[in-house]
Design an enzyme around this catalytic site. Structure first.
Site, PDB file in Angstrom:
ATOM      1  N   SER A   1      -3.917  -0.211  -3.982  1.00  0.00           N
ATOM      2  CA  SER A   1      -3.783  -0.064  -2.541  1.00  0.00           C
ATOM      3  C   SER A   1      -2.826  -1.082  -1.914  1.00  0.00           C
ATOM      4  O   SER A   1      -1.627  -1.010  -2.141  1.00  0.00           O
ATOM      5  CB  SER A   1      -5.166  -0.130  -1.892  1.00  0.00           C
ATOM      6  OG  SER A   1      -5.117   0.332  -0.571  1.00  0.00           O
TER       7      SER A   1
ATOM      8  N   ASP B   1      11.177  -1.563  -4.981  1.00  0.00           N
ATOM      9  CA  ASP B   1      12.160  -0.626  -4.431  1.00  0.00           C
ATOM     10  C   ASP B   1      13.395  -1.334  -3.877  1.00  0.00           C
ATOM     11  O   ASP B   1      14.495  -0.779  -3.888  1.00  0.00           O
ATOM     12  CB  ASP B   1      11.522   0.225  -3.335  1.00  0.00           C
ATOM     13  CG  ASP B   1      10.670   1.355  -3.901  1.00  0.00           C
ATOM     14  OD1 ASP B   1      10.576   1.451  -5.137  1.00  0.00           O
ATOM     15  OD2 ASP B   1      10.100   2.132  -3.112  1.00  0.00           O
TER      16      ASP B   1
ATOM     17  N   LYS C   1      -3.564   4.041  -5.996  1.00  0.00           N
ATOM     18  CA  LYS C   1      -4.292   4.430  -4.787  1.00  0.00           C
ATOM     19  C   LYS C   1      -3.320   4.442  -3.617  1.00  0.00           C
ATOM     20  O   LYS C   1      -2.925   3.389  -3.121  1.00  0.00           O
ATOM     21  CB  LYS C   1      -5.443   3.476  -4.487  1.00  0.00           C
ATOM     22  CG  LYS C   1      -6.189   3.863  -3.211  1.00  0.00           C
ATOM     23  CD  LYS C   1      -7.180   2.819  -2.775  1.00  0.00           C
ATOM     24  CE  LYS C   1      -7.829   3.239  -1.462  1.00  0.00           C
ATOM     25  NZ  LYS C   1      -6.884   3.216  -0.333  1.00  0.00           N
TER      26      LYS C   1
END
Length: 535
Positions: free
Chosen positions: A300, A311, A325
């Site tokens: 999460s 990224d 999650k």
């Protein structure tokens, strides 16, 4: 922190769903009205409940039946929507708030026939200041025997309002005297960062346990302290971090990203569910070389931070593929001090990856025993980082460098049976005044083998699981076991933080991370770094 948390375990089953499912949640508001059709179905449910209460073979408590049906309804939706009974909701608020009132001890009670044992007092807390030690057995709380108490019952008696007193009776290994302590409860911070130290000259290490309201401030304080000690590069550890507050994940990532770089975005069907979160440009650590550790229990909010760093090629992700999650919960307070944690949105990393793992089979989802290479094969989304590297979605954050650190079976057995802890307590009682420079010699290892062989509870533990054990198993894993013994002895004498420094030396993933800073710096220098374009 009157609770027992195993260092190398994570809350499993429903408990993990509660802990992980609350990650990213925010307190919600109004409740929508029900449709006429729903009203008819509720009437059917009321009739059913009435029949169960009046005609079932055994008496049925209405609260138990209703809460069970609520949980059954939520299980048809997703693994993380969950009903929080008053106790669960109170615990969630305490954890997210960052403090509660109590004594400040980590305790263990593996079963009802085992004594209530202190694993460690937390430094600076009332228990620490009163002289409570690791291995102390709490035989009574306010004159009431603890042997038949559950750990939850013991916790309720130990906690209480700040400024109130509680008397505990303690027996101490190696000491014939029964000890009585009257301790004044105080606020106990549930810090999300408990380990932060220089793991090597120039290299700092910070472990975030979860994301609470104080995480960003704790991180700033710890990094400043490490920089004063000469830190020029950072290992940020998110292993076994089940998540926490979405806003705190955003603030932590913001510390390392450039202005306007996307951190995460969410999408859902209710008003306000579609949100973008971007870096403010106020980060103080933009040039700090960064390696981030993750594992299969990083979930999460942890995945939000790891996904943003990966990224944007800001740092190197090392370890194992994370939990997967990608669901955001809103927490709606209900009557009678209960609450509903309801999935209201999905979150996506800056490159557009949905991290949520498939949960069509709830059993497979919760067991999470897939191998890293298998998770890559089932990943349906392929995306590119700012620098053009390939990353995958649909199954957690896959690390840039995979490092598996399996626990040898014999070490796992010894740890689950708490043999390292019990040996450390007995060893320290026999060897007073150990220096901090002590080492586990072959003589100590032999003493440990004899200790384990003589423990009937360990033999019973093995028999109950149908496991055979031989001294050769210890010999084959001598270096790892020596490290575990030393860690337990240090923990019992000088606390959990000092013990973790010992653990770092046998932590394969952390040790590998130390060698990877050149790669992390190469990533940060890739072309394409800078503010992300609009989606």
């Amino acid at each position: 922190m009157e609770r027992w948390v195993r260092r190398k375990s994570i809350l499993g089953g429903l408990a993990f769903v509660i802990a992980g499912g609350l990650a990213g949640g925010i307190l919600g508001g109004r409740t929508a009205s029900v449709s006429e059709r729903t009203g008819e179905q509720l009437a059917t449910y009321t009739n059913l409940l009435s029949l169960v209460q009046s005609r079932a073979a055994e008496p049925v408590e209405p609260r138990v039946a209703i809460e069970g049906s609520i949980r059954g309804m939520l299980r048809t939706m997703d693994p993380h929507s969950n009903y929080l009974d008053p106790e669960d909701y109170k615990h969630m608020l305490e954890e997210q708030q960052g403090s509660f009132s109590g004594l400040g001890i980590v305790i263990s009670k593996p079963s009802n026939d085992k004594p209530l044992t202190v694993i460690s007092p937390l430094e600076g807390t009332p228990a620490w200041n009163a002289g409570i030690r690791a291995g102390d057995i709490i035989s009574q709380i306010e004159g009431v025997d603890t042997l038949d108490m559950t750990i939850d019952e013991a916790l309720k008696r130990l906690k209480g309002p700040k400024g109130t007193k509680v008397t505990i009776t303690v027996t101490r290994p190696g000491d014939a005297e029964v000890l009585h302590f009257t301790i004044t409860r105080d606020d106990i911070p549930t810090n999300s960062i408990r380990q932060a130290f220089m793991v090597r000259p120039g290299t700092g290490y910070v472990k975030i346990e979860n994301f609470t309201r104080t995480t960003d401030h704790e991180l700033d304080e710890r990094i400043r302290a490490l920089q004063k000690q000469g830190m020029t590069r950072l290992i940020l550890d998110l292993r076994r971090n089940p998540g926490g507050l979405l806003e705190q994940a955003v603030r932590v990532a913001d510390r390392f990203l450039k202005k306007d770089q996307m951190i995460v975005y969410t999408h859902g069907r209710i008003s306000g569910a579609d949100q973008e979160y971007r870096a403010t440009g106020a980060g103080d650590h933009l040039d700090l070389p960064l390696v981030m550790l993750v594992d299969k229990y990083s979930a999460s909010a942890s995945e939000i931070v790891a996904g943003a760093i990966q990224d944007h090629d800001r740092g190197l992700i090392v370890g194992e593929t994370t939990w997967g999650k990608g669901l955001v919960q809103t927490v709606y307070p209900l009557s009678q001090d209960a609450a509903l944690a309801l999935t209201t949105a999905r979150y996506y990393t800056p490159s557009g990856r949905l991290i949520q793992r498939d949960y069509n089979s709830l059993e497979d989802y919760l067991s999470h025993d897939e191998k890293d290479e298998d998770l890559i094969k089932v990943s349906k989304e392929v995306r590119r980082t700012d620098g053009g590297r390939t990353v995958y979605g649909g199954g957690g954050i896959h690390p840039d460098v995979v490092v598996i650190d399996p626990t040898p079976p014999v070490v796992d057995l010894l740890e689950r049976a708490q043999m390292f802890f019990h040996f450390a307590v007995e060893y320290n009682a026999k060897h007073k005044g150990l220096p901090r420079s002590f080492e586990v010699t072959p003589v100590v290892l032999q003493e440990f083998q004899e200790f384990v062989r003589a423990r009937q509870d360990f033999q019973d533990f093995l028999k109950a699981r149908g496991v055979k054990w031989a001294a050769a198993d210890i010999d084959a894993n001598a270096d790892r076991i020596k490290g575990e013994i030393k860690e337990s002895i240090v923990s019992a004498l000088w606390g959990l933080e000092e013990a973790y420094k010992v653990h770092a030396e046998i932590d394969r993933q952390l040790q590998k991370a130390l060698d990877l800073f050149p790669r992390a710096q190469e990533l940060a220098a890739l072309p394409g770094a800078g503010p992300q374009t609009e989606r």
